[in-house]
Structure formats: C-alpha cells, structure tokens
Design a protein around this motif. Structure first.
Motif, PDB file in Angstrom:
ATOM      1  N   ILE A  45       0.343  -1.359   0.153  1.00  0.00           N
ATOM      2  CA  ILE A  45      -0.217   0.165   0.091  1.00  0.00           C
ATOM      3  C   ILE A  45       1.270   1.820  -0.254  1.00  0.00           C
ATOM      4  O   ILE A  45       0.697   2.018  -0.774  1.00  0.00           O
ATOM      5  N   ASP A  88      11.751   2.575   4.994  1.00  0.00           N
ATOM      6  CA  ASP A  88      11.722   1.115   5.065  1.00  0.00           C
ATOM      7  C   ASP A  88      12.945   0.001   5.326  1.00  0.00           C
ATOM      8  O   ASP A  88      14.236   0.412   5.018  1.00  0.00           O
ATOM      9  N   ILE A  98      11.209   1.560  11.652  1.00  0.00           N
ATOM     10  CA  ILE A  98      10.517   2.931  12.705  1.00  0.00           C
ATOM     11  C   ILE A  98      11.381   2.534  14.219  1.00  0.00           C
ATOM     12  O   ILE A  98      11.131   3.871  14.555  1.00  0.00           O
ATOM     13  N   GLU A  99      11.725   1.562  14.496  1.00  0.00           N
ATOM     14  CA  GLU A  99      12.060   1.943  16.377  1.00  0.00           C
ATOM     15  C   GLU A  99      13.557   1.632  16.371  1.00  0.00           C
ATOM     16  O   GLU A  99      14.138   2.167  17.257  1.00  0.00           O
ATOM     17  N   THR A 146       2.145  -7.234   8.459  1.00  0.00           N
ATOM     18  CA  THR A 146       0.978  -7.573   8.056  1.00  0.00           C
ATOM     19  C   THR A 146       0.323  -8.446   8.174  1.00  0.00           C
ATOM     20  O   THR A 146      -0.954  -8.601   6.956  1.00  0.00           O
ATOM     21  N   TYR A 175      -1.570 -10.058  15.732  1.00  0.00           N
ATOM     22  CA  TYR A 175      -1.503  -8.750  14.304  1.00  0.00           C
ATOM     23  C   TYR A 175      -2.276  -8.036  14.416  1.00  0.00           C
ATOM     24  O   TYR A 175      -1.616  -6.716  14.790  1.00  0.00           O
ATOM     25  N   LYS A 180      -1.540  -3.951  16.369  1.00  0.00           N
ATOM     26  CA  LYS A 180      -1.904  -2.823  15.402  1.00  0.00           C
ATOM     27  C   LYS A 180      -2.678  -2.061  16.788  1.00  0.00           C
ATOM     28  O   LYS A 180      -2.898  -0.877  16.714  1.00  0.00           O
ATOM     29  N   ASN A 188      -7.428  -4.533   1.412  1.00  0.00           N
ATOM     30  CA  ASN A 188      -7.069  -4.233   0.314  1.00  0.00           C
ATOM     31  C   ASN A 188      -6.442  -5.799  -1.023  1.00  0.00           C
ATOM     32  O   ASN A 188      -6.040  -6.140  -0.190  1.00  0.00           O
TER      33      ASN A 188
END
Ligand code: NAD
Ligand code: TYD
Length: 328
Positions: A12, A32, A55-56, A78, A141, A145, A171
């Motif tokens: 996405i 990423d 991101i951590e 995901t 999951y 989230k 999606n």
C-alpha cells in the motif's frame, strides 16, 4: 509538501507514494526496513529518496525525518498467519516502532498519520463498524496494531500532537505480496497449484482497491481533524469462496484445484466498515470489486518480473511451512 513515508516500499505504501509524487507533486522520503514484504522494485518508476532502516531505530528515523512536513506510517508486519506463528516482530514494529516515530514527530511538531486496519474492531456478523465501535482485536496482528493506535491517540490527548488514524478494510491490487488471499489464489491458479480455502470459505471481507485506500489516506492527511479516526472501507464485500471462484473464472483454472484446509485459529468471520466520516471529507471509492479484481488478475499475468523472484525465493519455504505442501 515533503512527506516521510514509513513502510513505503510495501504494497500500500508504494501505491501511496506513487500517487503523492505523480498526482500531487509531493517530495517523498521513504524509510523502510525492507523485510520480506518490502521491495525497492515497488518504487522503481517513482522519484523518491530512500533511507534503509527500521522505525524502531531512532537514529534511522532522525536521518529520514529531516525536513519533513508530515509523517505517514505504513510500516508494519501485516500477515495474520505469520502473527500466529511468530508474533515477536509484530510487537516490536507496532508498539516500539510507533513509539519511536511518534516521539520524533512530536519533537518536531509534525502532523502524523497512522495507517491502521478494520481488524482492530474484531469480527462483526451484521452491520458495520463505525469509528466509535469498541476495539476487540483477535489476532496478535490486530492486537498489536490496536496498541499502536492507542499510543497514537494518547499523543494527541496528552501532548496535543496533531495525529490522525486511517483504518482500512482488506486491500487488493498490484504489488501485493502473495501470502495474502487474492494474489496467492491468482498465482496458484495461474500455476495450477491447489487453492487452499480456510474452513468453510464463508468468511466475509470488505474489499477496497489499493488506489482507493491510498487516496483516502491522502484525504485524511490533507483534511482529517487532529485526534480523529477515519474508517476507509471498500464498496463491496464477498465471502472468500466467491472470490476464489471468480479468480478461477478469470484465470481459466480448473475448479478442482480448490482444497478446503484447516481453518485459521481465532479466524474472524466478517469485517465491515462504515465510511461516512471520510466521505464527508470528499473521498469516494472509485473501483468496484468486480472490475478491480479483473484488473488485478491482468496485472499479475503481465508482471511476472515482479512475482517470479518472490515465488522462487524464501516465499516457497514460508508456503511449505504454512500449508504443509510445496508449491508446484
Ligand atoms: P506490506 O507487508 O506489503 O508492507 C509493509 C512494509 O513495511 C514493507 O515495506 C516492510 O519492509 C515495512 N516494514 C515492516 N516493518 C518495518 C519496520 N520495523 N520499520 C520500517 N519498515 C518496516 O503491508 P501493506 O499491506 O502495504 O500494509 C501497509 C499498512 O496498511 C500496514 O500498517 C497495515 O497494517 C495497513 N493495512 C493493510 C491492509 C491490507 O489489506 N493489506 C488493510 C488495512 C490496513
Ligand atoms: P488475508 O489475505 O490473510 O487477510 P486478512 O486475514 O487480514 O483478512 O485473508 C483474507 C481471508 O482469506 C481470510 O478470511 C482468510 C482467508 N484465506 C484463505 O482462505 N486461504 C488462504 O490461503 C489465505 C492466505 C487466506
């Protein structure tokens, strides 16, 4: 605008980056980690800057966020089945990763969009979830989230930070990793592999084309009210078996390839989102499921360069572990 898009090399995220750069003239920096699901190839036709990192990792975030006007966070593990087998990375990315990103955005006074999922509400037999429905996640999951979402909301309540959350339904479309239902069934059908339907195949999903979800996130980024949640659901729902049967028709595969396999533990029966709130911002889904599925089958047929390296690599081992049989 200069955007930091985390997880922009995934399914996405890469579709969103393409829309922002080509459609809106934004400058984009992608941060990423390039897990099995993240691929530079997804962005090969889009001008962007790229920072390889998690991101951590506060250092990587500090490098990537330089000069950004806003942050959009897609970065996540995901796949529900992987979260059942190995939840560790889900906790790290969704809890710790979201925290590190929020801190960096707060320090710099940036607007922050968290990309989330309808799965935080749990399963619903009839009707649809609104943004005020209780959160009842059922898998590792969706539970992690949900943790990420709650942390994001706490940053608005506590620090007055400008955050918005976008919760999407299932999606589908180009560049989706073939562990997910639709690309898995398309590629298996094209290769004459069995089509593994979990349980009775009557679980229902609310399908949204990735271009519609990406546009919805863009709307929320531009017009969403700070501290609010926006559901972004697709125009159509369908039981899994119907989706598989339609893919069989579109690919000309043998219907005898359908194989009913053991159900997913804790499998949510149905997801459904009410999306009036984001519609009031001027967003509307453009792609009906019948048309979008046909286009998606055509995309996978025409883009073997994209999936061949996946289908011949580590995905084979995942498939064998998950389904107890080798891909043909
Ligand atoms: P995807 O698995 O295709 O991509 C995830 C991307 O995040 C990959 O590029 C991966 O390398 C990257 N990533 C993972 N962990 C990271 C980390 N710790 N640091 C940096 N990057 C990391 O996933 P997707 O389907 O594109 O989903 C994107 C977002 O949308 C996720 O937050 C997901 O929860 C949400 N969402 C997905 C769906 C769906 O149907 N696929 C529906 C609603 C919401
Ligand atoms: P999936 O694509 O994993 O998305 P999610 O679990 O996040 O909704 O699965 C969509 C639906 O398809 C879900 O009900 C599980 C089912 N499914 C199968 O029946 N067989 C499969 O091999 C896969 C991957 C999913």
């Amino acid at each position: 605008m200069r955007l930091l898009v985390c997880g922009g090399a995934g399914f996405i995220g890469s579709n969103f980056v393409r829309q922002r750069v080509s459609g809106h003239g934004d400058e984009v920096v992608v941060l990423d980690k390039l897990t099995y699901a993240g691929r530079r190839e997804n962005l090969r036709d889009v001008e962007h800057e790229f920072v390889h990192g998690a991101i951590e990792d506060a250092g990587a975030v500090a490098r990537a966020i330089e000069g950004a006007d806003a942050v959009v966070n897609f970065a996540a593990e995901t796949h529900v089945d992987r979260s059942i087998a190995e939840p560790d990375a889900f906790v790290m990315t969704h809890a710790m990763g979201t925290f590190v990103l929020l801190e960096a955005a707060r320090e710099r006074g940036l607007r922050y969009v968290q990309v989330s999922t309808d799965e935080v509400y749990g399963s619903i037999e009839e009707g649809s979830f609104t943004e005020d429905s209780p959160l009842r996640p059922s898998s590792p999951y969706s539970a992690t989230k949900t943790g990420g979402d709650l942390l994001v909301q706490s940053y608005t309540h506590t620090y007055g930070m400008e955050t918005v959350i976008c919760r999407g339904s299932n999606n589908y479309g180009p560049n989706q990793y073939p562990e997910k239902l639709i690309p898995l069934m398309i590629l298996n059908a094209l290769h004459g592999d069995r089509l593994p339907v979990y349980g009775d195949g009557q679980q229902v999903r609310n399908w949204i084309h990735v271009s519609d979800f990406a546009a919805g996130i863009g709307h929320v980024l531009a017009h969403g009210k700070a501290g609010e949640v926006y559901n972004v659901g697709g125009p159509d729902e369908a039981p899994n078996l119907e989706v598989v049967e339609r893919i069989i028709e579109l690919t000309g595969a043998d219907p005898g390839l359908i194989e009913y396999v053991e159900d997913r533990p804790g499998h949510d029966r149905r997801y459904s989102l009410a999306s009036e709130k984001v519609r009031a911002l001027g967003w509307e889904a453009q792609v009906r499921f019948a048309e979008g599925l046909e286009q998606t089958v055509a995309w996978y047929r025409e883009n073997a360069w994209w999936w061949e390296p996946i289908r011949s690599g580590a995905y084979r081992e995942y498939y064998e572990r998950q389904y107890g049989r080798a891909l043909g």
